[in-house]
Design a protein around this motif. Structure first.
Motif, PDB file in Angstrom:
ATOM      1  N   PHE A  18      -0.151   3.212   1.308  1.00 57.17           N
ATOM      2  CA  PHE A  18      -0.779   3.027   2.623  1.00 57.17           C
ATOM      3  C   PHE A  18      -1.272   1.584   2.769  1.00 57.17           C
ATOM      4  O   PHE A  18      -1.119   0.968   3.835  1.00 57.17           O
ATOM      5  N   ALA A  19      -1.874   1.057   1.706  1.00 61.66           N
ATOM      6  CA  ALA A  19      -2.390  -0.316   1.755  1.00 61.66           C
ATOM      7  C   ALA A  19      -1.252  -1.308   1.924  1.00 61.66           C
ATOM      8  O   ALA A  19      -1.356  -2.270   2.707  1.00 61.66           O
ATOM      9  N   GLY A  20      -0.141  -1.084   1.214  1.00 63.55           N
ATOM     10  CA  GLY A  20       1.001  -1.991   1.334  1.00 63.55           C
ATOM     11  C   GLY A  20       1.595  -1.984   2.734  1.00 63.55           C
ATOM     12  O   GLY A  20       1.897  -3.041   3.303  1.00 63.55           O
ATOM     13  N   LEU A  21       1.749  -0.783   3.324  1.00 63.74           N
ATOM     14  CA  LEU A  21       2.291  -0.690   4.680  1.00 63.74           C
ATOM     15  C   LEU A  21       1.365  -1.352   5.691  1.00 63.74           C
ATOM     16  O   LEU A  21       1.828  -2.005   6.643  1.00 63.74           O
ATOM     17  N   SER A  22       0.056  -1.207   5.497  1.00 57.59           N
ATOM     18  CA  SER A  22      -0.897  -1.849   6.407  1.00 57.59           C
ATOM     19  C   SER A  22      -0.863  -3.360   6.258  1.00 57.59           C
ATOM     20  O   SER A  22      -0.996  -4.094   7.252  1.00 57.59           O
ATOM     21  N   ALA A  23      -0.667  -3.841   5.023  1.00 62.93           N
ATOM     22  CA  ALA A  23      -0.602  -5.285   4.805  1.00 62.93           C
ATOM     23  C   ALA A  23       0.625  -5.890   5.485  1.00 62.93           C
ATOM     24  O   ALA A  23       0.556  -7.005   6.025  1.00 62.93           O
ATOM     25  N   VAL A  24       1.741  -5.165   5.466  1.00 57.77           N
ATOM     26  CA  VAL A  24       2.949  -5.661   6.134  1.00 57.77           C
ATOM     27  C   VAL A  24       2.691  -5.879   7.620  1.00 57.77           C
ATOM     28  O   VAL A  24       3.199  -6.838   8.225  1.00 57.77           O
ATOM     29  N   GLU A  25       1.858  -5.001   8.211  1.00 54.52           N
ATOM     30  CA  GLU A  25       1.546  -5.120   9.648  1.00 54.52           C
ATOM     31  C   GLU A  25       0.307  -5.980   9.898  1.00 54.52           C
ATOM     32  O   GLU A  25      -0.189  -6.023  11.029  1.00 54.52           O
ATOM     33  N   ARG A  26      -0.213  -6.595   8.823  1.00 54.88           N
ATOM     34  CA  ARG A  26      -1.381  -7.486   8.909  1.00 54.88           C
ATOM     35  C   ARG A  26      -2.606  -6.775   9.490  1.00 54.88           C
ATOM     36  O   ARG A  26      -3.360  -7.346  10.269  1.00 54.88           O
ATOM     37  N   ARG A  27      -2.767  -5.545   9.112  1.00 59.05           N
ATOM     38  CA  ARG A  27      -3.962  -4.792   9.495  1.00 59.05           C
ATOM     39  C   ARG A  27      -4.881  -4.828   8.285  1.00 59.05           C
ATOM     40  O   ARG A  27      -4.928  -3.917   7.471  1.00 59.05           O
ATOM     41  N   TRP A  28      -5.625  -5.928   8.195  1.00 57.00           N
ATOM     42  CA  TRP A  28      -6.300  -6.243   6.936  1.00 57.00           C
ATOM     43  C   TRP A  28      -7.457  -5.300   6.625  1.00 57.00           C
ATOM     44  O   TRP A  28      -7.720  -4.994   5.458  1.00 57.00           O
ATOM     45  N   ALA A  29      -8.181  -4.856   7.629  1.00 53.82           N
ATOM     46  CA  ALA A  29      -9.282  -3.924   7.359  1.00 53.82           C
ATOM     47  C   ALA A  29      -8.741  -2.611   6.800  1.00 53.82           C
ATOM     48  O   ALA A  29      -9.276  -2.067   5.824  1.00 53.82           O
ATOM     49  N   ASN A  30      -7.669  -2.099   7.426  1.00 50.32           N
ATOM     50  CA  ASN A  30      -7.050  -0.876   6.907  1.00 50.32           C
ATOM     51  C   ASN A  30      -6.511  -1.112   5.505  1.00 50.32           C
ATOM     52  O   ASN A  30      -6.628  -0.246   4.623  1.00 50.32           O
ATOM     53  N   THR A  31      -5.932  -2.301   5.283  1.00 47.26           N
ATOM     54  CA  THR A  31      -5.398  -2.613   3.952  1.00 47.26           C
ATOM     55  C   THR A  31      -6.491  -2.567   2.898  1.00 47.26           C
ATOM     56  O   THR A  31      -6.337  -1.942   1.836  1.00 47.26           O
ATOM     57  N   GLY A  32      -7.618  -3.227   3.197  1.00 49.21           N
ATOM     58  CA  GLY A  32      -8.719  -3.238   2.228  1.00 49.21           C
ATOM     59  C   GLY A  32      -9.282  -1.855   1.972  1.00 49.21           C
ATOM     60  O   GLY A  32      -9.590  -1.492   0.830  1.00 49.21           O
ATOM     61  N   PHE A  33      -9.408  -1.050   3.042  1.00 53.64           N
ATOM     62  CA  PHE A  33      -9.967   0.300   2.908  1.00 53.64           C
ATOM     63  C   PHE A  33      -9.099   1.147   1.989  1.00 53.64           C
ATOM     64  O   PHE A  33      -9.596   1.775   1.044  1.00 53.64           O
ATOM     65  N   TYR A  34      -7.788   1.154   2.252  1.00 50.68           N
ATOM     66  CA  TYR A  34      -6.894   1.984   1.432  1.00 50.68           C
ATOM     67  C   TYR A  34      -6.767   1.429   0.014  1.00 50.68           C
ATOM     68  O   TYR A  34      -6.641   2.199  -0.952  1.00 50.68           O
ATOM     69  N   ALA A  35      -6.794   0.110  -0.134  1.00 52.19           N
ATOM     70  CA  ALA A  35      -6.700  -0.484  -1.473  1.00 52.19           C
ATOM     71  C   ALA A  35      -7.912  -0.117  -2.321  1.00 52.19           C
ATOM     72  O   ALA A  35      -7.788   0.155  -3.527  1.00 52.19           O
ATOM     73  N   LEU A  36      -9.097  -0.085  -1.702  1.00 49.54           N
ATOM     74  CA  LEU A  36     -10.301   0.296  -2.449  1.00 49.54           C
ATOM     75  C   LEU A  36     -10.244   1.761  -2.875  1.00 49.54           C
ATOM     76  O   LEU A  36     -10.651   2.113  -3.990  1.00 49.54           O
ATOM     77  N   ILE A  37      -9.756   2.629  -1.986  1.00 49.27           N
ATOM     78  CA  ILE A  37      -9.628   4.043  -2.363  1.00 49.27           C
ATOM     79  C   ILE A  37      -8.630   4.190  -3.504  1.00 49.27           C
ATOM     80  O   ILE A  37      -8.861   4.945  -4.461  1.00 49.27           O
ATOM     81  N   ALA A  38      -7.514   3.459  -3.410  1.00 53.03           N
ATOM     82  CA  ALA A  38      -6.526   3.510  -4.489  1.00 53.03           C
ATOM     83  C   ALA A  38      -7.144   3.038  -5.805  1.00 53.03           C
ATOM     84  O   ALA A  38      -6.896   3.625  -6.868  1.00 53.03           O
ATOM     85  N   THR A  39      -7.949   2.004  -5.737  1.00 52.89           N
ATOM     86  CA  THR A  39      -8.609   1.496  -6.947  1.00 52.89           C
ATOM     87  C   THR A  39      -9.531   2.543  -7.552  1.00 52.89           C
ATOM     88  O   THR A  39      -9.590   2.705  -8.783  1.00 52.89           O
ATOM     89  N   SER A  40     -10.246   3.271  -6.683  1.00 58.02           N
ATOM     90  CA  SER A  40     -11.175   4.282  -7.212  1.00 58.02           C
ATOM     91  C   SER A  40     -10.424   5.393  -7.926  1.00 58.02           C
ATOM     92  O   SER A  40     -10.904   5.926  -8.934  1.00 58.02           O
ATOM     93  N   PHE A  41      -9.239   5.747  -7.421  1.00 53.17           N
ATOM     94  CA  PHE A  41      -8.463   6.812  -8.064  1.00 53.17           C
ATOM     95  C   PHE A  41      -7.814   6.324  -9.361  1.00 53.17           C
ATOM     96  O   PHE A  41      -7.806   7.031 -10.370  1.00 53.17           O
ATOM     97  N   VAL A  42      -7.274   5.116  -9.332  1.00 56.68           N
ATOM     98  CA  VAL A  42      -6.501   4.636 -10.478  1.00 56.68           C
ATOM     99  C   VAL A  42      -7.394   4.053 -11.573  1.00 56.68           C
ATOM    100  O   VAL A  42      -7.141   4.269 -12.764  1.00 56.68           O
ATOM    101  N   ALA A  43      -8.430   3.328 -11.180  1.00 56.89           N
ATOM    102  CA  ALA A  43      -9.220   2.589 -12.168  1.00 56.89           C
ATOM    103  C   ALA A  43     -10.695   2.967 -12.154  1.00 56.89           C
ATOM    104  O   ALA A  43     -11.516   2.248 -12.713  1.00 56.89           O
ATOM    105  N   GLY A  44     -11.047   4.087 -11.512  1.00 55.20           N
ATOM    106  CA  GLY A  44     -12.450   4.473 -11.408  1.00 55.20           C
ATOM    107  C   GLY A  44     -13.130   4.659 -12.758  1.00 55.20           C
ATOM    108  O   GLY A  44     -14.301   4.310 -12.931  1.00 55.20           O
ATOM    109  N   ASP A  45     -12.381   5.184 -13.747  1.00 53.41           N
ATOM    110  CA  ASP A  45     -12.975   5.423 -15.070  1.00 53.41           C
ATOM    111  C   ASP A  45     -13.352   4.119 -15.759  1.00 53.41           C
ATOM    112  O   ASP A  45     -14.264   4.080 -16.585  1.00 53.41           O
ATOM    113  N   TRP A  46     -12.627   3.051 -15.445  1.00 60.15           N
ATOM    114  CA  TRP A  46     -12.884   1.769 -16.124  1.00 60.15           C
ATOM    115  C   TRP A  46     -13.918   0.917 -15.376  1.00 60.15           C
ATOM    116  O   TRP A  46     -14.429  -0.036 -15.929  1.00 60.15           O
ATOM    117  N   LEU A  47     -14.197   1.251 -14.136  1.00 59.69           N
ATOM    118  CA  LEU A  47     -15.126   0.430 -13.355  1.00 59.69           C
ATOM    119  C   LEU A  47     -16.576   0.675 -13.737  1.00 59.69           C
ATOM    120  O   LEU A  47     -17.422  -0.213 -13.568  1.00 59.69           O
TER     121      LEU A  47
END
Length: 300
Positions: A18-47
């Protein structure tokens, strides 16, 4: 062992798409929002706790900025037969079958997470079936999912946020404070009073906090465990289940449950923003009364 690592990994990759598709359309707020959620799922244990806390504050900051945009594409729907629902039915079927099958292989699958793992496998199977049958473009399922998430917006993560808030309240001792107030308000030895306090408390706390998962830790610590389970000897399983149902009655009657009540009104473009709540109240009140009576019958 296959468990939440699979569930979180798949969810994280989806939000990363979702973040990648939003970045292609330069929807930066949506990109950041989805990227942060992805980070919480993938790297939440290490944060760690502080890292995850900062991540949550960043999510709130993006949502509060008002810069997230809804989808703008409006492709005409394609008419298909009722067979189009078959992939959707694969998901619950796999969840049911996998729950029983995966528990037979405790060395491969985490028995405690068998249902979530089976649900995730069902989603992947349904996606593979759609690719084989409908032959969409590789990114089309993710593009459609991203469009739906764009419409829902920040409310998509509201249930998780409120559930976390309930856990924080429980750790902070709010349940004990509420329990002390309830202990003063209801007569000693009154089963009906304890049941009313638990059932109505679940509904009211849910209306205030917007989610039964947030209200449950507080009311369980205040009334459910000390009074209904320990004092009156009730079975914890039905107490928890009926308590959650009572809480969901509160969900039907509150604008705080924005993802259930306000977002659908916005998606359907209803003139009355509270129209969903007004339609649900006549169902919620008798259902709440039935749950309280059922809980009293079980406890007494």
């Amino acid at each position: 062992m296959i468990g939440l690592n699979l569930v979180y990994g798949v969810a994280g990759l989806v939000f990363l798409a979702f973040a990648g598709l939003s970045a292609v359309e330069r929807r930066w707020a949506n990109t950041g929002f989805y990227a942060l959620i992805a980070t919480s799922f993938v790297a939440g244990d290490w944060l760690g706790d502080i890292g995850n806390g900062v991540l949550v504050l960043a999510l709130v900051g993006i949502a509060a900025s008002g810069r997230m945009r809804r989808r703008v594409d409006s492709a005409a729907p394609v008419e298909r037969s009722a067979m189009v629902f078959v992939p959707a039915l694969v998901i619950p079927a796999m969840a049911l079958i996998g729950t029983f099958v995966f528990k037979q292989f405790p060395t491969v699958f985490d028995p405690k997470q068998a249902t979530l793992v089976a649900l995730t496998v069902g989603v992947l199977l349904a996606l593979a079936l759609c690719y084989a049958w409908l032959r969409p473009a590789p990114a089309e399922p993710f593009r459609a999912g991203r469009a739906l998430m764009d419409d829902i917006g920040w409310a998509a993560v509201l249930p998780q946020m409120l559930a976390s808030l309930g856990a924080v309240f429980a750790l902070a001792g709010v349940g004990e404070v509420v329990g002390g107030l309830v202990g003063v308000a209801i007569p000693s030895g009154s089963v009906l009073g304890a049941v009313l306090a638990f059932g109505l408390g679940m509904a009211l706390f849910t209306m205030v906090m917007g989610n039964a998962f947030a209200a449950f830790p507080v009311m369980a610590a205040a009334v459910g465990i000390p009074l209904l389970v320990k004092t009156y000897g009730a079975d914890p399983a039905p107490v928890a289940a009926i308590g959650m149902l009572a809480g969901f009655c509160g969900t039907l009657m509150t604008p705080m449950a924005a993802n259930f009540n306000l977002v659908p009104a916005a998606l359907l473009e209803l003139k009355d923003a509270n129209g969903v709540i007004r339609a649900q109240v006549p169902t919620a009140l008798p259902l709440l009364a039935f749950n309280i009576i059922l809980l009293w019958w079980i406890v007494a």
